[in-house]
Design a protein around this motif. Structure first.
Motif, PDB file in Angstrom:
ATOM      1  N   LEU A  77      11.717  -2.392  30.932  1.00  0.00           N
ATOM      2  CA  LEU A  77      12.342  -3.867  30.417  1.00  0.00           C
ATOM      3  C   LEU A  77      11.197  -4.655  30.091  1.00  0.00           C
ATOM      4  CD1 LEU A  77      15.338  -4.147  32.926  1.00  0.00           C
ATOM      5  CD2 LEU A  77      15.485  -3.831  30.363  1.00  0.00           C
ATOM      6  N   GLY A  78       9.747  -4.179  30.554  1.00  0.00           N
ATOM      7  CA  GLY A  78       8.805  -5.041  30.182  1.00  0.00           C
ATOM      8  C   GLY A  78       8.383  -5.727  31.256  1.00  0.00           C
ATOM      9  N   ASP A  79       8.951  -5.716  32.496  1.00  0.00           N
ATOM     10  CA  ASP A  79       8.489  -6.503  33.473  1.00  0.00           C
ATOM     11  C   ASP A  79       7.517  -5.614  34.369  1.00  0.00           C
ATOM     12  OD1 ASP A  79       7.897  -8.128  35.854  1.00  0.00           O
ATOM     13  OD2 ASP A  79      10.026  -7.947  36.607  1.00  0.00           O
ATOM     14  N   TYR A  80       6.264  -5.526  33.708  1.00  0.00           N
ATOM     15  CA  TYR A  80       5.215  -4.645  34.391  1.00  0.00           C
ATOM     16  C   TYR A  80       4.640  -5.067  35.460  1.00  0.00           C
ATOM     17  CZ  TYR A  80       5.613  -3.256  29.435  1.00  0.00           C
ATOM     18  OH  TYR A  80       6.029  -2.923  28.003  1.00  0.00           O
ATOM     19  N   ASP A  81       4.355  -6.292  35.756  1.00  0.00           N
ATOM     20  CA  ASP A  81       3.923  -6.653  37.100  1.00  0.00           C
ATOM     21  C   ASP A  81       5.010  -6.438  38.350  1.00  0.00           C
ATOM     22  OD1 ASP A  81       1.778  -7.660  36.060  1.00  0.00           O
ATOM     23  OD2 ASP A  81       2.515  -9.684  35.622  1.00  0.00           O
ATOM     24  N   GLY A  82       6.113  -6.694  37.898  1.00  0.00           N
ATOM     25  CA  GLY A  82       7.465  -6.702  38.899  1.00  0.00           C
ATOM     26  C   GLY A  82       7.316  -4.746  39.186  1.00  0.00           C
ATOM     27  N   ALA A  83       7.075  -4.033  38.201  1.00  0.00           N
ATOM     28  CA  ALA A  83       7.310  -2.534  38.524  1.00  0.00           C
ATOM     29  C   ALA A  83       6.130  -2.117  39.340  1.00  0.00           C
ATOM     30  CB  ALA A  83       7.409  -1.841  37.140  1.00  0.00           C
ATOM     31  N   LEU A  84       4.925  -2.729  39.090  1.00  0.00           N
ATOM     32  CA  LEU A  84       3.762  -2.085  39.923  1.00  0.00           C
ATOM     33  C   LEU A  84       3.880  -2.846  41.279  1.00  0.00           C
ATOM     34  CD1 LEU A  84       0.964  -2.972  37.021  1.00  0.00           C
ATOM     35  CD2 LEU A  84       1.799  -0.618  38.067  1.00  0.00           C
ATOM     36  N   ALA A  85       4.298  -4.034  41.428  1.00  0.00           N
ATOM     37  CA  ALA A  85       4.493  -4.281  42.919  1.00  0.00           C
ATOM     38  C   ALA A  85       5.444  -3.354  43.651  1.00  0.00           C
ATOM     39  CB  ALA A  85       5.015  -5.835  42.797  1.00  0.00           C
ATOM     40  N   LEU A  86       6.586  -2.987  42.895  1.00  0.00           N
ATOM     41  CA  LEU A  86       7.598  -2.044  43.518  1.00  0.00           C
ATOM     42  C   LEU A  86       7.035  -0.553  43.899  1.00  0.00           C
ATOM     43  CD1 LEU A  86      11.033  -2.755  41.798  1.00  0.00           C
ATOM     44  CD2 LEU A  86      10.310  -3.414  44.115  1.00  0.00           C
ATOM     45  N   CYS A  87       6.204  -0.076  43.055  1.00  0.00           N
ATOM     46  CA  CYS A  87       5.284   1.044  43.049  1.00  0.00           C
ATOM     47  C   CYS A  87       4.421   1.103  44.545  1.00  0.00           C
ATOM     48  CB  CYS A  87       4.736   1.421  41.983  1.00  0.00           C
ATOM     49  SG  CYS A  87       5.621   2.048  40.716  1.00  0.00           S
ATOM     50  N   GLY A  88       3.853  -0.125  44.707  1.00  0.00           N
ATOM     51  CA  GLY A  88       3.050  -0.328  45.920  1.00  0.00           C
ATOM     52  C   GLY A  88       3.713  -0.557  47.106  1.00  0.00           C
ATOM     53  N   ALA A  89       5.296  -0.646  47.204  1.00  0.00           N
ATOM     54  CA  ALA A  89       5.757  -0.897  48.312  1.00  0.00           C
ATOM     55  C   ALA A  89       5.615  -0.019  49.503  1.00  0.00           C
ATOM     56  CB  ALA A  89       7.231  -1.107  47.976  1.00  0.00           C
ATOM     57  N   PRO A  90       5.486  -0.448  50.641  1.00  0.00           N
ATOM     58  CA  PRO A  90       5.231   0.439  51.844  1.00  0.00           C
ATOM     59  C   PRO A  90       6.260   1.582  51.888  1.00  0.00           C
ATOM     60  CG  PRO A  90       5.111  -1.841  52.569  1.00  0.00           C
ATOM     61  CD  PRO A  90       5.715  -1.585  51.240  1.00  0.00           C
ATOM     62  N   ALA A  91       7.651   1.777  51.486  1.00  0.00           N
ATOM     63  CA  ALA A  91       8.344   2.570  51.683  1.00  0.00           C
ATOM     64  C   ALA A  91       7.994   3.735  50.543  1.00  0.00           C
ATOM     65  CB  ALA A  91       9.753   2.054  51.285  1.00  0.00           C
ATOM     66  N   LEU A  92       7.185   3.309  49.620  1.00  0.00           N
ATOM     67  CA  LEU A  92       6.827   4.289  48.317  1.00  0.00           C
ATOM     68  C   LEU A  92       5.610   5.094  48.763  1.00  0.00           C
ATOM     69  CD1 LEU A  92       8.499   2.836  45.169  1.00  0.00           C
ATOM     70  CD2 LEU A  92       9.379   4.764  46.512  1.00  0.00           C
ATOM     71  N   GLU A  93       4.881   4.750  49.847  1.00  0.00           N
ATOM     72  CA  GLU A  93       3.630   4.976  49.992  1.00  0.00           C
ATOM     73  C   GLU A  93       3.682   6.599  50.351  1.00  0.00           C
ATOM     74  OE1 GLU A  93      -0.119   4.399  53.285  1.00  0.00           O
ATOM     75  OE2 GLU A  93       1.821   3.134  53.371  1.00  0.00           O
ATOM     76  N   LYS A 146      14.643   5.748  46.954  1.00  0.00           N
ATOM     77  CA  LYS A 146      15.085   6.002  45.546  1.00  0.00           C
ATOM     78  C   LYS A 146      15.642   4.799  44.816  1.00  0.00           C
ATOM     79  CE  LYS A 146      17.133  10.618  46.369  1.00  0.00           C
ATOM     80  NZ  LYS A 146      18.510  11.365  46.277  1.00  0.00           N
ATOM     81  N   ALA A 147      15.732   3.831  45.475  1.00  0.00           N
ATOM     82  CA  ALA A 147      16.406   2.645  44.923  1.00  0.00           C
ATOM     83  C   ALA A 147      15.082   1.879  44.426  1.00  0.00           C
ATOM     84  CB  ALA A 147      17.200   1.623  45.732  1.00  0.00           C
ATOM     85  N   LEU A 148      14.108   1.794  45.292  1.00  0.00           N
ATOM     86  CA  LEU A 148      12.817   1.137  44.783  1.00  0.00           C
ATOM     87  C   LEU A 148      12.315   1.846  43.855  1.00  0.00           C
ATOM     88  CD1 LEU A 148      11.304   0.579  48.294  1.00  0.00           C
ATOM     89  CD2 LEU A 148      11.909  -1.232  46.859  1.00  0.00           C
ATOM     90  N   TYR A 149      12.066   3.266  43.577  1.00  0.00           N
ATOM     91  CA  TYR A 149      11.546   3.983  42.570  1.00  0.00           C
ATOM     92  C   TYR A 149      12.245   3.753  41.243  1.00  0.00           C
ATOM     93  CZ  TYR A 149      10.248   7.837  39.490  1.00  0.00           C
ATOM     94  OH  TYR A 149      10.111   8.680  38.358  1.00  0.00           O
ATOM     95  N   ARG A 150      13.707   3.909  41.389  1.00  0.00           N
ATOM     96  CA  ARG A 150      14.401   3.465  40.316  1.00  0.00           C
ATOM     97  C   ARG A 150      14.329   2.222  39.507  1.00  0.00           C
ATOM     98  NH1 ARG A 150      19.416   6.699  42.712  1.00  0.00           N
ATOM     99  NH2 ARG A 150      18.974   8.869  42.182  1.00  0.00           N
ATOM    100  N   LYS A 151      14.365   1.146  40.441  1.00  0.00           N
ATOM    101  CA  LYS A 151      13.997  -0.052  39.858  1.00  0.00           C
ATOM    102  C   LYS A 151      12.850  -0.276  39.376  1.00  0.00           C
ATOM    103  CE  LYS A 151      14.674  -5.066  41.191  1.00  0.00           C
ATOM    104  NZ  LYS A 151      14.932  -6.218  42.170  1.00  0.00           N
ATOM    105  N   ALA A 152      11.589   0.077  39.795  1.00  0.00           N
ATOM    106  CA  ALA A 152      10.518  -0.065  39.063  1.00  0.00           C
ATOM    107  C   ALA A 152      10.429   0.812  37.881  1.00  0.00           C
ATOM    108  CB  ALA A 152       9.415   0.896  40.134  1.00  0.00           C
ATOM    109  N   LEU A 153      11.261   1.890  37.651  1.00  0.00           N
ATOM    110  CA  LEU A 153      11.366   2.491  36.487  1.00  0.00           C
ATOM    111  C   LEU A 153      12.075   1.811  35.486  1.00  0.00           C
ATOM    112  CD1 LEU A 153      11.046   5.104  34.655  1.00  0.00           C
ATOM    113  CD2 LEU A 153      13.154   5.756  35.617  1.00  0.00           C
ATOM    114  N   CYS A 154      13.052   0.752  35.995  1.00  0.00           N
ATOM    115  CA  CYS A 154      13.975   0.145  34.969  1.00  0.00           C
ATOM    116  C   CYS A 154      13.083  -1.003  34.558  1.00  0.00           C
ATOM    117  CB  CYS A 154      15.380  -0.277  36.074  1.00  0.00           C
ATOM    118  SG  CYS A 154      16.079   0.928  36.116  1.00  0.00           S
ATOM    119  N   LEU A 155      12.331  -1.629  35.549  1.00  0.00           N
ATOM    120  CA  LEU A 155      11.610  -3.017  35.209  1.00  0.00           C
ATOM    121  C   LEU A 155      10.407  -2.568  34.279  1.00  0.00           C
ATOM    122  CD1 LEU A 155      11.110  -4.687  38.514  1.00  0.00           C
ATOM    123  CD2 LEU A 155      12.738  -5.219  36.732  1.00  0.00           C
ATOM    124  N   GLY A 156      10.012  -1.251  34.280  1.00  0.00           N
ATOM    125  CA  GLY A 156       8.870  -0.765  33.520  1.00  0.00           C
ATOM    126  C   GLY A 156       9.607  -0.727  32.138  1.00  0.00           C
TER     127      GLY A 156
END
Length: 580
Positions: free
Chosen positions: A532-548, A520-530
């Motif tokens: 806030l304009g940090d698209y690379d950081g958001a996409l990296a979190l979306c690809g985290a093993p825990a969100l597979e 949940k924290a990884l997903y919510r942080k990816a959403l917040c970074l998206g």
């Protein structure tokens, strides 16, 4: 057997199973049998000789040291608690504080219950530094303090406190130690400013309560802060002072207290000395001046082929810089050594290997005093806080290796003495604290259901603030951690709903510090970074093993990619317009 202080005492060998207490070998008052043979010298290149009692007690000590949890907090003092000492039977604990009072605590054993048995006024004008019972059942407690006095406090309330020594030339009296087999004679570490040399002068004072006389029996350069008598030789004592060695002295020498040997302990002044129960070694706790790290050393006092005593093991990790009152002790049997530290923790090491066994949070600021119970697996600790912590082995259903908490955060390079760190709570206090946090969390959840996001976030924050304490055992630590995780995640959700994406990302980070794979924290942080304009950081979190395989993350990634493309197109259009 001779009668001392109204009790019949057995006289036997030090470190031998024939005697319940470490007393000396020679006969006392002409009564008793011939002394047993001295223990054999340590074999060349081998391990030190140990009595059967030591061999049995050491593994037991190592076992229960890893099980200790905070069972009680003894509250009553209004200042730093600078000394804690058990009586000989372990039935009463005496404590002295900056509030100039000596308090007595009766240990009742069942469920580690402790009740305050009295508060006694002392004769001191400034902070009490030590308070010790007469060892053989006397009616007095002897005290020392910052005002340079040596005083007595009567256990009977109808007797006023008295001063047995008060001279202007002595600026401070520190730790004291009764002579073995004596109920009236003790020595005190003291310090005075030398106007001739322009620095502190250390001294050892000998006091006899029978005639009230105090004499100076040894003098050293630099402050003297600790003394301890050998348990096997009633005339030999060790003194710790502002030097890089421990001074071994004999009280019978002409002129009194001449130093017969200096045992080097390395750089730094010695602030605490403590003999092993067998009298063959001692602990020396040094203060660190440069890197702040103190060094606890075990010194072997046996001699072979003219070799003087030498450091045989060092114990590293504790900090010893901000105070001069820290104590180093052997826990039962000598299998474990322990001392306080400037980071608010009680350190325990395996005596043989030097391996750290425990680092237990025990004070908001500094742990100074450590007092193991004479017979039970109970240890009392005090320091800058105005209370005393009693650690004990938990019941069988709670037994387990404690998850020691990190110490309070400290300002880099600054003094660690403060009163703003998290409280260290006892086991019996945790249910009420957890219930309070649960109630605030439930109120926040009700506000979420009503879409009152601001009120919900405020209740979740209050719940986290109610959990700002150090857990006493693994069970309480797990419950506290689960609540902090849940509340932090819910606060992040509330801020996302209020479009406070930066604050929401901060709370997501708080969750991930405790649980790096929290989906949940990884997903919510990816959403917040998206957002806030940090698209690379958001996409990296979306690809985290825990969100597979997470369906929400799978839907979020294309949206962020589209936002990234739109942002790049807007940026190209902006620069094209600038150069038309």
């Amino acid at each position: 057997p001779p009668t001392v202080g109204g009790r019949r005492e057995r006289v036997g060998c030090a470190g031998c199973s024939c005697s319940p207490t470490p007393v000396c070998h020679p006969r006392v008052g002409g009564v008793g049998g011939e002394p047993h043979a001295q223990p054999p010298p340590p074999p060349m290149g081998g391990a030190r000789w140990q009595s059967p009692r030591e061999r049995l007690a050491a593994p037991l000590a190592r076992g229960w040291a890893s099980q200790l949890e905070l069972a009680r907090r003894l509250e009553g003092h209004s200042g730093c608690v600078n000394t804690i000492r058990w009586d000989r039977d372990g039935a009463v604990l005496a404590s002295g504080s900056d509030d100039l009072c000596v308090r007595l605590w009766a240990y009742e054993g069942a469920d580690n219950a402790v009740r305050e048995a009295g508060a006694l006024r002392s004769c001191h004008r400034q902070n009490i530094f030590d308070a010790a019972f007469q060892p053989y059942g006397g009616d007095l407690i002897v005290t020392t303090g910052l005002d340079g006095q040596i005083g007595t406090v009567a256990l009977r309330g109808d007797v006023d406190p008295a001063s047995v020594f008060d001279e202007d030339r002595v600026g401070r009296t520190s730790k004291l130690c009764f002579q073995p087999l004596s109920n009236d004679v003790f020595i005190t570490a003291a310090s005075a400013v030398s106007y001739r040399y322009g620095h502190e002068k250390g001294m050892v004072l000998r006091t006899d309560l029978r005639d009230g006389k105090t004499t100076e029996i040894a003098t050293f350069e630099g402050a003297c802060t600790a003394v301890d008598f050998s348990p096997t030789d009633p005339h030999c004592y060790a003194a710790g002072c502002a030097a890089d060695h421990v001074k071994l002295c004999d009280a019978r020498m002409p002129g009194g207290g001449a130093c017969i040997e200096e045992v080097p302990t390395g750089e730094g002044c010695v602030s605490s000395v403590r003999y092993h129960p067998n009298g063959l070694e001692l602990l020396a706790y040094r203060r660190g001046e440069k890197c702040r790290e103190g060094l606890l050393a075990r010194v072997d006092l046996t001699k072979a082929e003219g070799r003087p005593g030498a450091v045989v093991k060092t114990y590293e990790g504790a900090l010893n810089h901000d105070t001069i009152a820290k104590e180093a002790v052997y826990l039962q049997g000598g299998g474990v050594v322990a001392c306080g530290s400037d980071d608010g923790r009680l350190f325990m090491w395996d005596a043989a290997s030097g391996r750290v066994l425990r680092r237990v949070a025990a004070d908001k600021s500094v742990v100074n005093c450590v007092a193991p119970h004479p017979t039970l697996p109970v240890v009392c600790v005090s320091g800058i806080d105005s209370d005393i912590k009693l650690f004990a082995v938990p019941p069988a259903e709670r037994a387990g290796i404690a998850d020691d908490a990190d110490p309070p955060a400290r300002a880099p390079g600054g003094s660690v003495i403060n009163h703003d760190g998290p409280a260290v709570v006892a086991v019996r206090e945790t249910p009420a604290l957890l219930a309070k946090a649960e109630g605030l969390k439930a109120t926040g959840t009700a506000a979420v259901k009503a879409a009152n996001w601001g009120n919900a976030a405020a209740n979740y924050v209050a719940a986290i603030e109610a959990l700002a304490w150090v857990p006493p055992n693994p069970k309480a630590a797990a419950a506290r951690r689960a609540l902090v995780l849940a509340c932090s995640g819910n606060i992040a959700h509330c801020h996302i709903q209020m479009k406070n994406y930066a604050r929401a990302a901060g709370y997501c980070d708080a969750v991930l510090r405790l649980d790096a794979a929290n989906a949940k924290a990884l997903y919510r942080k990816a959403l917040c970074l998206g957002e806030l304009g940090d698209y690379d950081g958001a996409l990296a979190l979306c690809g985290a093993p825990a969100l597979e395989g997470n369906p929400d993350a799978a839907k979020l990634a294309p949206k962020i990619q589209q936002k990234q493309k739109d942002a790049l197109r807007r940026e190209r259009d902006k620069y094209k317009a600038m150069f038309k």
